[in-house]
Design a protein around this motif. Sequence first.
Motif, PDB file in Angstrom:
ATOM      1  N   LYS A 126      -9.205  13.824 -32.198  1.00  0.00           N
ATOM      2  CA  LYS A 126      -8.440  12.306 -32.460  1.00  0.00           C
ATOM      3  C   LYS A 126      -7.278  11.948 -32.997  1.00  0.00           C
ATOM      4  CE  LYS A 126     -12.593  13.066 -36.656  1.00  0.00           C
ATOM      5  NZ  LYS A 126     -12.669  13.099 -37.428  1.00  0.00           N
ATOM      6  N   LEU A 127      -6.547  12.561 -32.862  1.00  0.00           N
ATOM      7  CA  LEU A 127      -4.566  12.001 -32.730  1.00  0.00           C
ATOM      8  C   LEU A 127      -4.583  12.181 -31.177  1.00  0.00           C
ATOM      9  CD1 LEU A 127      -2.386  11.743 -34.535  1.00  0.00           C
ATOM     10  CD2 LEU A 127      -1.609  14.023 -34.240  1.00  0.00           C
ATOM     11  N   LEU A 128      -5.335  12.753 -29.998  1.00  0.00           N
ATOM     12  CA  LEU A 128      -4.901  12.281 -29.629  1.00  0.00           C
ATOM     13  C   LEU A 128      -5.421  11.168 -28.471  1.00  0.00           C
ATOM     14  CD1 LEU A 128      -5.646  16.076 -27.121  1.00  0.00           C
ATOM     15  CD2 LEU A 128      -3.712  14.392 -27.038  1.00  0.00           C
ATOM     16  N   SER A 129      -6.676  10.813 -29.240  1.00  0.00           N
ATOM     17  CA  SER A 129      -7.585   9.341 -29.189  1.00  0.00           C
ATOM     18  C   SER A 129      -6.073   8.183 -29.511  1.00  0.00           C
ATOM     19  CB  SER A 129      -8.918   9.897 -29.665  1.00  0.00           C
ATOM     20  OG  SER A 129      -8.893   9.152 -30.528  1.00  0.00           O
ATOM     21  N   LEU A 130      -6.035   8.676 -30.638  1.00  0.00           N
ATOM     22  CA  LEU A 130      -4.793   7.284 -31.083  1.00  0.00           C
ATOM     23  C   LEU A 130      -3.759   7.543 -30.219  1.00  0.00           C
ATOM     24  CD1 LEU A 130      -5.313   8.383 -34.866  1.00  0.00           C
ATOM     25  CD2 LEU A 130      -5.985   6.407 -33.805  1.00  0.00           C
ATOM     26  N   ILE A 131      -3.064   8.800 -29.673  1.00  0.00           N
ATOM     27  CA  ILE A 131      -1.664   8.985 -28.880  1.00  0.00           C
ATOM     28  C   ILE A 131      -1.948   7.661 -27.650  1.00  0.00           C
ATOM     29  CG2 ILE A 131      -0.761  10.225 -27.268  1.00  0.00           C
ATOM     30  CD1 ILE A 131      -0.452  12.079 -30.243  1.00  0.00           C
ATOM     31  N   ALA A 132      -3.435   8.585 -27.081  1.00  0.00           N
ATOM     32  CA  ALA A 132      -4.157   7.470 -25.742  1.00  0.00           C
ATOM     33  C   ALA A 132      -3.811   6.106 -26.078  1.00  0.00           C
ATOM     34  CB  ALA A 132      -5.128   8.037 -24.548  1.00  0.00           C
ATOM     35  N   LEU A 133      -4.420   5.536 -27.210  1.00  0.00           N
ATOM     36  CA  LEU A 133      -4.826   4.024 -28.082  1.00  0.00           C
ATOM     37  C   LEU A 133      -2.849   3.596 -27.634  1.00  0.00           C
ATOM     38  CD1 LEU A 133      -7.172   3.357 -30.552  1.00  0.00           C
ATOM     39  CD2 LEU A 133      -6.919   2.372 -28.000  1.00  0.00           C
ATOM     40  N   SER A 134      -2.361   4.477 -28.328  1.00  0.00           N
ATOM     41  CA  SER A 134      -0.810   3.745 -28.605  1.00  0.00           C
ATOM     42  C   SER A 134      -0.077   4.175 -27.150  1.00  0.00           C
ATOM     43  CB  SER A 134      -0.043   4.720 -29.722  1.00  0.00           C
ATOM     44  OG  SER A 134       0.734   6.027 -28.725  1.00  0.00           O
ATOM     45  N   LEU A 135      -0.515   4.728 -26.174  1.00  0.00           N
ATOM     46  CA  LEU A 135       0.110   4.124 -24.425  1.00  0.00           C
ATOM     47  C   LEU A 135      -0.511   3.378 -23.452  1.00  0.00           C
ATOM     48  CD1 LEU A 135      -0.204   8.292 -24.169  1.00  0.00           C
ATOM     49  CD2 LEU A 135       2.186   6.328 -24.130  1.00  0.00           C
ATOM     50  N   ASN A 136      -1.303   2.423 -24.388  1.00  0.00           N
ATOM     51  CA  ASN A 136      -2.126   1.460 -24.107  1.00  0.00           C
ATOM     52  C   ASN A 136      -3.108   1.506 -22.680  1.00  0.00           C
ATOM     53  OD1 ASN A 136      -1.101  -0.547 -25.575  1.00  0.00           O
ATOM     54  ND2 ASN A 136       0.462  -0.587 -23.656  1.00  0.00           N
ATOM     55  N   MET A 137      -3.687   2.992 -23.225  1.00  0.00           N
ATOM     56  CA  MET A 137      -5.125   3.798 -22.684  1.00  0.00           C
ATOM     57  C   MET A 137      -6.288   4.063 -22.920  1.00  0.00           C
ATOM     58  SD  MET A 137      -3.541   6.808 -21.336  1.00  0.00           S
ATOM     59  CE  MET A 137      -1.134   6.691 -20.146  1.00  0.00           C
ATOM     60  N   ASP A 138      -7.490   4.021 -22.651  1.00  0.00           N
ATOM     61  CA  ASP A 138      -8.457   4.197 -23.425  1.00  0.00           C
ATOM     62  C   ASP A 138      -8.997   4.848 -24.656  1.00  0.00           C
ATOM     63  OD1 ASP A 138      -9.435   2.408 -21.880  1.00  0.00           O
ATOM     64  OD2 ASP A 138     -11.018   3.809 -20.027  1.00  0.00           O
ATOM     65  N   GLU A 139      -9.819   5.139 -25.336  1.00  0.00           N
ATOM     66  CA  GLU A 139      -9.005   5.832 -26.369  1.00  0.00           C
ATOM     67  C   GLU A 139      -9.884   8.081 -25.825  1.00  0.00           C
ATOM     68  OE1 GLU A 139     -11.037   5.233 -30.857  1.00  0.00           O
ATOM     69  OE2 GLU A 139     -11.463   3.233 -29.901  1.00  0.00           O
ATOM     70  N   ASP A 140     -10.575   7.314 -24.966  1.00  0.00           N
ATOM     71  CA  ASP A 140     -11.144   8.938 -24.614  1.00  0.00           C
ATOM     72  C   ASP A 140     -10.207   9.320 -23.082  1.00  0.00           C
ATOM     73  OD1 ASP A 140     -12.408   6.626 -22.828  1.00  0.00           O
ATOM     74  OD2 ASP A 140     -13.743   7.374 -22.685  1.00  0.00           O
ATOM     75  N   PHE A 141      -9.346   8.340 -22.728  1.00  0.00           N
ATOM     76  CA  PHE A 141      -8.507   8.946 -21.510  1.00  0.00           C
ATOM     77  C   PHE A 141      -8.428  10.691 -21.707  1.00  0.00           C
ATOM     78  CE2 PHE A 141      -4.510  10.496 -19.806  1.00  0.00           C
ATOM     79  CZ  PHE A 141      -4.444   9.761 -18.344  1.00  0.00           C
ATOM     80  N   PHE A 142      -7.680  11.212 -22.846  1.00  0.00           N
ATOM     81  CA  PHE A 142      -7.621  12.969 -22.549  1.00  0.00           C
ATOM     82  C   PHE A 142      -8.579  13.596 -22.184  1.00  0.00           C
ATOM     83  CE2 PHE A 142      -3.867  11.147 -24.685  1.00  0.00           C
ATOM     84  CZ  PHE A 142      -2.291  11.680 -23.343  1.00  0.00           C
ATOM     85  N   GLU A 143      -9.601  12.733 -23.253  1.00  0.00           N
ATOM     86  CA  GLU A 143     -11.111  14.088 -22.888  1.00  0.00           C
ATOM     87  C   GLU A 143     -11.442  13.494 -21.323  1.00  0.00           C
ATOM     88  OE1 GLU A 143     -15.292  13.251 -24.498  1.00  0.00           O
ATOM     89  OE2 GLU A 143     -13.949  12.325 -25.728  1.00  0.00           O
ATOM     90  N   LYS A 144     -11.393  12.392 -20.990  1.00  0.00           N
ATOM     91  CA  LYS A 144     -11.577  11.868 -19.318  1.00  0.00           C
ATOM     92  C   LYS A 144     -11.171  12.752 -18.685  1.00  0.00           C
ATOM     93  CE  LYS A 144     -13.301   7.238 -19.658  1.00  0.00           C
ATOM     94  NZ  LYS A 144     -13.212   5.900 -19.351  1.00  0.00           N
ATOM     95  N   ILE A 145     -10.109  13.639 -18.341  1.00  0.00           N
ATOM     96  CA  ILE A 145      -9.263  14.151 -17.968  1.00  0.00           C
ATOM     97  C   ILE A 145      -9.362  15.634 -17.981  1.00  0.00           C
ATOM     98  CG2 ILE A 145      -7.431  12.165 -17.300  1.00  0.00           C
ATOM     99  CD1 ILE A 145      -5.016  13.855 -18.922  1.00  0.00           C
TER     100      ILE A 145
END
Length: 187
Positions: free
Chosen positions: A131-150
């Motif tokens: 969940k924290l990774l999804s918030l970090i992705a958001l904080s970097l102006n990326m999609d919430e699921d960015f880390f999951e997608k890669i």
Amino acid sequence: MNLPIIDFYSAESDRLSTAISIRQACIEYGFFYLVNHGVENDLVRAFDESKRFFSLPLEDKMKLAYKEFRGYTPPDPSLGLQGDSKESYYIGPLSDSTSANLNQWPSQELLGNCRPSIESMYWKLFGVGKKLLSLIALSLNMDEDFFEKIGAEDKPAAFLRLLHYPGVMGPHDEICSAIQILARSPS
């Protein structure tokens, strides 16, 4: 220094605001406290299990000696007062059976619920991390699921390390003790 506090519970209702707070904390401090993450009770149980583990006799702990980046590591006596006198116990990734089977666990007769308590905490912390990774992705102006997608969550290599500091006195404590002894001695 007062580190920023990120309320994880508030992320449920306002993810963007929480993400912005995380970004600001990382930019200004590099660290933050995460509260209301939902694993408080598991942490208490894990600390209890950790305390029970580290109170075992050394010969029982050494049966789980560190290998394959897992298991028990005793304090290093060669460090004396100059080094880090901790003892530790590593639990490696639990996500795949090959890796999970490398973990060394105290027998159930010796510590009963240790393994299930630690594994439960591991998985709950892992969930908080996702969940924290999804918030970090958001904080970097990326999609919430960015880390999951890669694929960042595909084969996680998360380790859990329990630490125990036996409470060795440092040089300052020895000086204070010596002063107290001298103060009580008759002149």
